[in-house]
Design an enzyme around this catalytic site. Structure first.
Site, mmCIF file in Angstrom:
data_model
loop_
_atom_site.group_PDB
_atom_site.id
_atom_site.type_symbol
_atom_site.label_atom_id
_atom_site.label_comp_id
_atom_site.label_asym_id
_atom_site.label_seq_id
_atom_site.Cartn_x
_atom_site.Cartn_y
_atom_site.Cartn_z
ATOM 1 N N ASP A 132 0.830 -1.206 0.000
ATOM 2 C CA ASP A 132 0.000 0.000 0.000
ATOM 3 C C ASP A 132 0.863 1.255 0.000
ATOM 4 O O ASP A 132 2.051 1.221 0.346
ATOM 5 C CB ASP A 132 -0.973 0.013 1.188
ATOM 6 C CG ASP A 132 -0.289 -0.045 2.545
ATOM 7 O OD1 ASP A 132 0.704 -0.781 2.693
ATOM 8 O OD2 ASP A 132 -0.744 0.666 3.473
ATOM 9 N N GLU A 143 -0.011 -1.221 5.657
ATOM 10 C CA GLU A 143 1.121 -0.830 6.511
ATOM 11 C C GLU A 143 1.016 0.635 6.882
ATOM 12 O O GLU A 143 1.279 1.031 8.018
ATOM 13 C CB GLU A 143 2.450 -1.102 5.788
ATOM 14 C CG GLU A 143 3.679 -0.990 6.690
ATOM 15 C CD GLU A 143 4.245 0.413 6.821
ATOM 16 O OE1 GLU A 143 5.120 0.611 7.673
ATOM 17 O OE2 GLU A 143 3.818 1.325 6.089
ATOM 18 N N GLU A 151 12.179 -1.255 4.122
ATOM 19 C CA GLU A 151 11.775 0.159 4.178
ATOM 20 C C GLU A 151 12.973 1.036 3.839
ATOM 21 O O GLU A 151 14.116 0.662 4.108
ATOM 22 C CB GLU A 151 11.289 0.512 5.591
ATOM 23 C CG GLU A 151 9.943 -0.069 5.971
ATOM 24 C CD GLU A 151 8.765 0.692 5.376
ATOM 25 O OE1 GLU A 151 8.955 1.817 4.857
ATOM 26 O OE2 GLU A 151 7.654 0.146 5.419
#
Ligand SMILES: [Zn+2]
Length: 389
Positions: free
Chosen positions: A74, A136, A164
């Site tokens: 997302d 997330e 990330e």
């Protein structure tokens, strides 16, 4: 079919506008077909409504000791942001890849997926596991059920790498967070008779001031060396917005806010939840002593465990070896790494891009970072193709 490059896959992933409020199933369909074309079977783990899904897969032998590459599918919204190009089309310009999610974090997702055919050809001795989550960006809501199922259904991986954006630096810690929606219901009377009413606004102020006191105490308290790595090195309690009341001369019937905590890894998110709820219960009893209709309702908005730096952690050790980064880094943003750790995995964050570009208009990932990410995963595949760690 020739193998898609990481760039081909990134273009495709960005083209799905998987803003957290929308379904991610079109993207999941595509990824599932892509993996199936390489003979890899993926498993979906849906949300309760069946509108979104996590997806995980095991590539290579079904053995313990593999490595999870974890990313979320997302992205944050683009509404109200001034973009110079279509956010859902990757535009390459001046050594940068522009587009929503290029940095956070479809760039890493693409790298992980592009590695699949190489991993298959390399003859892995230990598996590469891919884990893609939903939701997330709205509080790491999707990953826990996937992690629980992976832990049950797959041979346990030795390390989970959460890609990330970290500038390809090894990040071994982040704060945990919890947001608790708080709704106080008072009892309305004219303010000239306020001793017979309960003002939700004035009672809410007591909880806000409790947060002020906690912040002052936390700031003054002694801290262990791990917590000292964080900025600030203490747990913070914060209220960003507050809504309540209907008139200046009426004791407020309703007041609402979210109490947010960012917890250092040395303190548990759950512990702060309990402390806050104990304070809420104490205040609620006081309010009800004035009028029985008064009450305080709470609901958890999000709950993300912190990532605690591990002593000789397998994931950190592996990430250092593959990246050559030997410094220690912690970050202030929450990720799914703490959830993997809570699920029993050794976890670390390392991924391409700078968090400063995440969530911004004209979000970008430099080609350099993208290539560094590809190089990192190439080395990981070499590592998994050798006999033992
Ligand atoms: Zn992210």
């Amino acid at each position: 079919m020739h193998d898609l490059t990481a760039r081909d896959i990134l273009d495709k992933l960005v083209s799905f506008p998987t803003v957290s409020s929308e379904s991610n199933l079109a993207l999941v369909d595509w990824v599932e077909d892509y993996l199936a074309a390489h003979g890899v079977r993926a498993t979906r783990v849906y949300n309760d409504a069946g509108t979104k899904a996590n997806l995980y897969a095991n590539i290579g032998p079904e053995l313990e000791g593999g490595v999870v590459l974890s990313g979320h599918t997302d992205v944050v919204p683009v509404e109200g942001q001034a973009w110079d190009s279509d956010p859902f089309t990757v535009v390459e310009k001046d050594g940068r890849l522009y587009g929503r999610g290029t940095c956070d974090m479809k760039g890493f997702d693409a790298i992980a997926l592009a590695a699949v055919p190489r991993a298959l050809k390399a003859g892995l001795k230990r598996p590469l596991q891919i884990a893609l989550s939903y939701d997330e960006e709205v509080g790491c809501l999707g990953a826990p059920r996937m992690i629980a199922e992976m832990a049950r259904a797959l041979p346990r991986a030795a390390a989970a790498i959460i890609g990330e954006p970290s500038g390809m630096k090894v990040v071994n810690g982040h704060k945990g967070g919890i947001g608790i929606e708080t709704h106080l219901r008072g009892h309305e009377v004219h303010s000239s008779l306020m001793h017979t009413g309960v003002s939700a606004v004035m009672e809410a102020a007591k909880l806000v001031d409790w947060a002020n006191r906690m912040n002052a105490e936390n700031m003054a308290s002694e801290r262990d060396p791990i917590d000292a790595l964080f900025d600030p090195p203490w747990t913070t309690c914060h209220v960003g917005t507050i809504h309540g009341g209907s008139a200046d001369n009426i004791t407020a019937r309703d007041c609402r806010f979210v109490m947010g905590f960012r917890c250092i890894p040395g303190e548990s998110v759950e512990g702060w939840r309990q402390r806050y709820l104990a304070e809420v219960a104490r205040l609620e009893a006081e309010m009800q002593a004035v009028h029985p209709d008064a009450r305080i309702d709470t609901a958890i908005r999000f709950h993300v465990p912190g990532l605690k730096p591990e002593l000789d952690g397998a994931a950190e050790e592996l990430a250092r070896r593959l990246s050559g980064d030997n410094a220690t880094h912690v970050v202030s943003y929450a990720t799914e790494a703490g959830q993997f750790q809570e699920g029993g995995y050794s976890a670390v964050i390392i991924g391409p891009g700078n968090i400063a570009q995440a969530h911004q208009p004209n979000e970008w990932l430099s080609l350099r970072q993208f290539e560094a990410g590809i190089g990192f995963v190439d080395k990981l595949i070499d590592h998994l193709s050798r006999e033992q760690m």
